[in-house]
Design an enzyme around this catalytic site. Structure first.
Site, PDB file in Angstrom:
ATOM      1  N   HIS A 110     -31.251 -18.772  21.501  1.00 44.95           N
ATOM      2  CA  HIS A 110     -32.242 -19.231  22.477  1.00 44.95           C
ATOM      3  C   HIS A 110     -33.658 -19.346  21.875  1.00 44.95           C
ATOM      4  O   HIS A 110     -34.318 -20.372  22.006  1.00 44.95           O
ATOM      5  CB  HIS A 110     -32.305 -18.295  23.679  1.00 44.95           C
ATOM      6  N   ASP A 162     -27.949 -11.906  20.142  1.00 46.74           N
ATOM      7  CA  ASP A 162     -27.736 -12.376  21.513  1.00 46.74           C
ATOM      8  C   ASP A 162     -28.803 -13.390  21.944  1.00 46.74           C
ATOM      9  O   ASP A 162     -28.509 -14.316  22.699  1.00 46.74           O
ATOM     10  CB  ASP A 162     -27.758 -11.149  22.458  1.00 46.74           C
ATOM     11  N   LYS A 208     -32.088 -25.761  30.567  1.00 41.97           N
ATOM     12  CA  LYS A 208     -33.090 -25.407  31.580  1.00 41.97           C
ATOM     13  C   LYS A 208     -34.067 -26.569  31.734  1.00 41.97           C
ATOM     14  O   LYS A 208     -34.496 -27.164  30.735  1.00 41.97           O
ATOM     15  CB  LYS A 208     -33.850 -24.135  31.164  1.00 41.97           C
ATOM     16  N   ARG A 256      -5.505 -14.156  31.865  1.00 42.02           N
ATOM     17  CA  ARG A 256      -4.279 -13.364  31.738  1.00 42.02           C
ATOM     18  C   ARG A 256      -3.790 -12.787  33.066  1.00 42.02           C
ATOM     19  O   ARG A 256      -2.605 -12.546  33.240  1.00 42.02           O
ATOM     20  CB  ARG A 256      -4.513 -12.222  30.742  1.00 42.02           C
ATOM     21  N   LYS A 308     -22.126 -19.502  23.252  1.00 38.44           N
ATOM     22  CA  LYS A 308     -22.739 -18.743  22.180  1.00 38.44           C
ATOM     23  C   LYS A 308     -22.448 -17.253  22.420  1.00 38.44           C
ATOM     24  O   LYS A 308     -22.175 -16.890  23.554  1.00 38.44           O
ATOM     25  CB  LYS A 308     -24.254 -18.988  22.116  1.00 38.44           C
ATOM     26  N   GLU A 366     -36.758  -9.761  29.786  1.00 39.47           N
ATOM     27  CA  GLU A 366     -35.849  -9.572  30.921  1.00 39.47           C
ATOM     28  C   GLU A 366     -36.035  -8.173  31.485  1.00 39.47           C
ATOM     29  O   GLU A 366     -36.340  -7.242  30.734  1.00 39.47           O
ATOM     30  CB  GLU A 366     -34.399  -9.694  30.462  1.00 39.47           C
ATOM     31  N   HIS A 422     -27.440 -22.256  26.668  1.00 36.39           N
ATOM     32  CA  HIS A 422     -27.806 -22.697  28.021  1.00 36.39           C
ATOM     33  C   HIS A 422     -29.322 -22.855  28.189  1.00 36.39           C
ATOM     34  O   HIS A 422     -29.765 -23.552  29.091  1.00 36.39           O
ATOM     35  CB  HIS A 422     -27.192 -21.786  29.094  1.00 36.39           C
ATOM     36  N   LYS A 450     -34.705  -6.402  26.627  1.00 39.96           N
ATOM     37  CA  LYS A 450     -34.173  -6.032  27.946  1.00 39.96           C
ATOM     38  C   LYS A 450     -34.990  -4.858  28.472  1.00 39.96           C
ATOM     39  O   LYS A 450     -35.610  -4.119  27.706  1.00 39.96           O
ATOM     40  CB  LYS A 450     -32.707  -5.629  27.818  1.00 39.96           C
TER      41      LYS A 450
HETATM   42  C1  BG6 Z   1     -27.577 -14.934  27.626  1.00 41.85           C
HETATM   43  C2  BG6 Z   1     -27.583 -13.570  27.002  1.00 41.85           C
HETATM   44  O1  BG6 Z   1     -27.285 -15.908  26.661  1.00 41.85           O
HETATM   45  O2  BG6 Z   1     -28.851 -15.206  28.180  1.00 41.85           O
HETATM   46  C3  BG6 Z   1     -27.959 -12.515  28.025  1.00 41.85           C
HETATM   47  O3  BG6 Z   1     -26.293 -13.294  26.484  1.00 41.85           O
HETATM   48  C4  BG6 Z   1     -29.260 -12.870  28.710  1.00 41.85           C
HETATM   49  O4  BG6 Z   1     -28.043 -11.224  27.426  1.00 41.85           O
HETATM   50  C5  BG6 Z   1     -29.227 -14.310  29.229  1.00 41.85           C
HETATM   51  O5  BG6 Z   1     -29.450 -11.975  29.797  1.00 41.85           O
HETATM   52  C6  BG6 Z   1     -30.570 -14.743  29.758  1.00 41.85           C
HETATM   53  O6  BG6 Z   1     -30.436 -16.001  30.376  1.00 41.85           O
HETATM   54  P1  BG6 Z   1     -31.317 -16.444  31.615  1.00 41.85           P
HETATM   55  O7  BG6 Z   1     -30.872 -17.821  31.921  1.00 41.85           O
HETATM   56  O8  BG6 Z   1     -31.035 -15.452  32.712  1.00 41.85           O
HETATM   57  O9  BG6 Z   1     -32.739 -16.367  31.161  1.00 41.85           O
END
Ligand code: BG6
Length: 490
Positions: free
Chosen positions: A239, A234, A181, A49, A147, A215, A177, A339
């Protein structure tokens, strides 16, 4: 140097071009693919935007590359040539009177066309419809969806249905994603390119499986999204369940996208649903409070959120899942993610059963049943823990020792980011590492009773100090069964 497989020349339109995902992940990934010669003549068209010119967008992109590409890989001349292939179209994609003609001016009808929606999922349907109404969807077009797809089963189905009015399943690439990996792709190689493990991949031999994705980061400025989502939506719904699928699935008959996805779907459907009264015993949810990471003080979740109100969003989940198949009968899968935990680790532990009987004297060893530890990040690798005899005279002593592969040491090269592989797979039209719609739905269907049971309970997530391994109840969850969470792979 591995052989770089060429891909067709493409145009990639990124909606949400000024957002965090584009700047932090997509542009660096595209830069690396450009540097390796995979995108000669291809174009990236940012769409958002904000009123920006091509040059403004290039300047922002340059700043992002300087921040997120490894300094050793920043080649000024390569960057200059890459930036010249970037364009920008200002658009409010859901405004009825939006002017879409900017795309006609830059898009080439004959090329593969990738629409990457790095936006909030509620915009996926409206953007796809607008693209179709403006005649921008060609036979060679694909759409990429980030996602999470929706926030529960109904909203996911609604989005999937809206997108399907415009793009076929073969044109739709739902990104998780983690599947891109390197070490996650390696799970397929570990299981199906080696004979030794498949013979042992069974409830007769395996005691339980642990999947940890921890994390150290907190909200990273994503509080608006995260507080509505939480760790279960999330991380677990996508994942962690995808990792579980790769561990638990039966051998597919081929690597064809649908054959792999058929097997993952069977696992999701075999997950034992949790009844409302089981959820409290099988799950633990937590929320971080202030604490310290790497010796530095960090605020709690509510302070990170900038909220005076109490939030019931979980930043930590641990749970015990069951895959109801012959192969996995009575083998629990313990999952945890959070987290502000002490370290960033993604790891899968296959814990084998204890010896049925020992011929060794009791004092010879502290017994550790064999385990296979698959380290997804950092220090990607695998380690098979075995009991061996300590060298030397002075009595028979046994201790656990590791058969170790560290990928960096073995291969000695940069591991491409997941988005590099996934973006190129999108252009190739290879959906093996993407989620099919029925997988997304099955994952939501399993997660939803947990969300509902939590919402129905008046208690809040359990607090845990930042820098700890989550609420103590998460330790109790596994220790109740006489097992322990695996500690760091040395
Ligand atoms: C994302 C989440 O899909 O994956 C995030 O939305 C998370 O909250 C992230 O931090 C972690 O991905 P990676 O590749 O850093 O392990």
């Amino acid at each position: 140097m591995p052989k770089i497989i060429p891909v067709a020349t493409f145009d990639c339109v990124v909606f949400g071009a000024t957002g965090d995902l584009t700047l932090r992940k997509l542009l660096p990934a595209l830069y690396y693919r450009f540097r390796d010669g995979q995108m000669p003549g291809s174009r990236v068209i940012g769409a958002a935007r904000s009123h920006l010119s091509d040059d403004d967008f290039r300047a922002r992109s340059l700043a992002a590359l300087q921040k997120h590409v490894c300094p050793d890989d920043q080649e000024p001349e390569t960057m200059r040539r890459f930036l010249a292939q970037l364009h920008y179209v200002q658009i409010d994609a859901v405004a009825p009177d939006a002017d879409w003609s900017g795309f006609n001016a830059v898009l080439d009808d004959d090329r593969v066309r990738v629409f990457y929606l790095a936006t909030s999922p509620d915009l996926y349907g409206p953007i796809c419809q607008a693209l179709s109404a403006r005649g921008l969807v060609t036979a060679k077009s694909r759409v990429v969806l980030e996602k999470p797809i929706g926030h529960d089963l109904d909203s996911a189905r609604a989005i999937i249905g809206e997108v399907a009015k415009v793009f076929t399943e073969a044109q739709t690439f739902r990104i998780d994603h983690f599947l891109g990996k390197e070490t996650v792709q390696n799970l397929l190689a570990l299981r199906f390119a080696n004979t030794i493990f498949e013979r042992l991949w069974h409830a007769d031999v395996i005691d339980h499986v642990q999947i940890t994705v921890s994390e150290t980061v907190g909200l990273e400025g994503r509080g608006g999204y995260y507080d509505k989502s939480g760790a279960l939506r999330d991380m677990v719904q996508n994942h962690l369940l995808q990792l579980l699928c790769l561990i638990a699935m039966e051998p597919p008959v081929s690597l064809d996208a649908d054959r792999v996805r058929d097997e993952k779907l069977k696992v999701l459907r075999a997950l034992k649903p949790m009844g409302p009264h089981e959820v409290a015993g099988l799950t633990v949810r937590g929320q971080y409070t202030q604490g310290a990471i790497d010796g530095k003080p960090v605020p709690g979740y509510l302070a990170d959120l900038g909220s005076d109100e109490v939030s019931s969003t979980e930043t930590f989940v641990a749970l015990k899942a069951e895959v109801r198949t012959w192969r996995w009968a009575n083998v629990p899968f313990y999952l945890r993610t959070g987290k502000r935990l002490p370290e960033k680790v993604s790891e899968i532990v296959i814990q084998f059963k204890a010896l049925p009987f020992s011929i060794f004297p009791r004092e010879a060893a502290e017994w550790h049943p064999n385990s296979l530890i698959i380290r997804l990040q950092p220090e990607e690798g695998m380690r098979l823990e075995m009991m061996t005899k300590d060298p030397g005279p002075g009595g028979l002593r046994l201790s656990p020792t590791g058969l170790d592969i560290r990928f960096e040491k073995t291969f000695g090269k940069r591991f491409p980011d997941a988005y590099e592989r996934l973006l190129m797979d999108t252009v190739r039209g290879n959906a093996t590492l993407f989620m099919r719609h029925d997988e997304v739905e099955a994952a939501w269907a399993w997660v939803e009773p947990i969300l509902e049971a939590w919402a129905a309970r008046p208690d809040q997530p359990r607090p845990y100090p930042a820098g700890s391994w989550g609420p103590t109840a998460a330790i109790a969850l596994i220790e109740r069964d006489g097992r322990t969470w695996h500690e760091k792979m040395e």
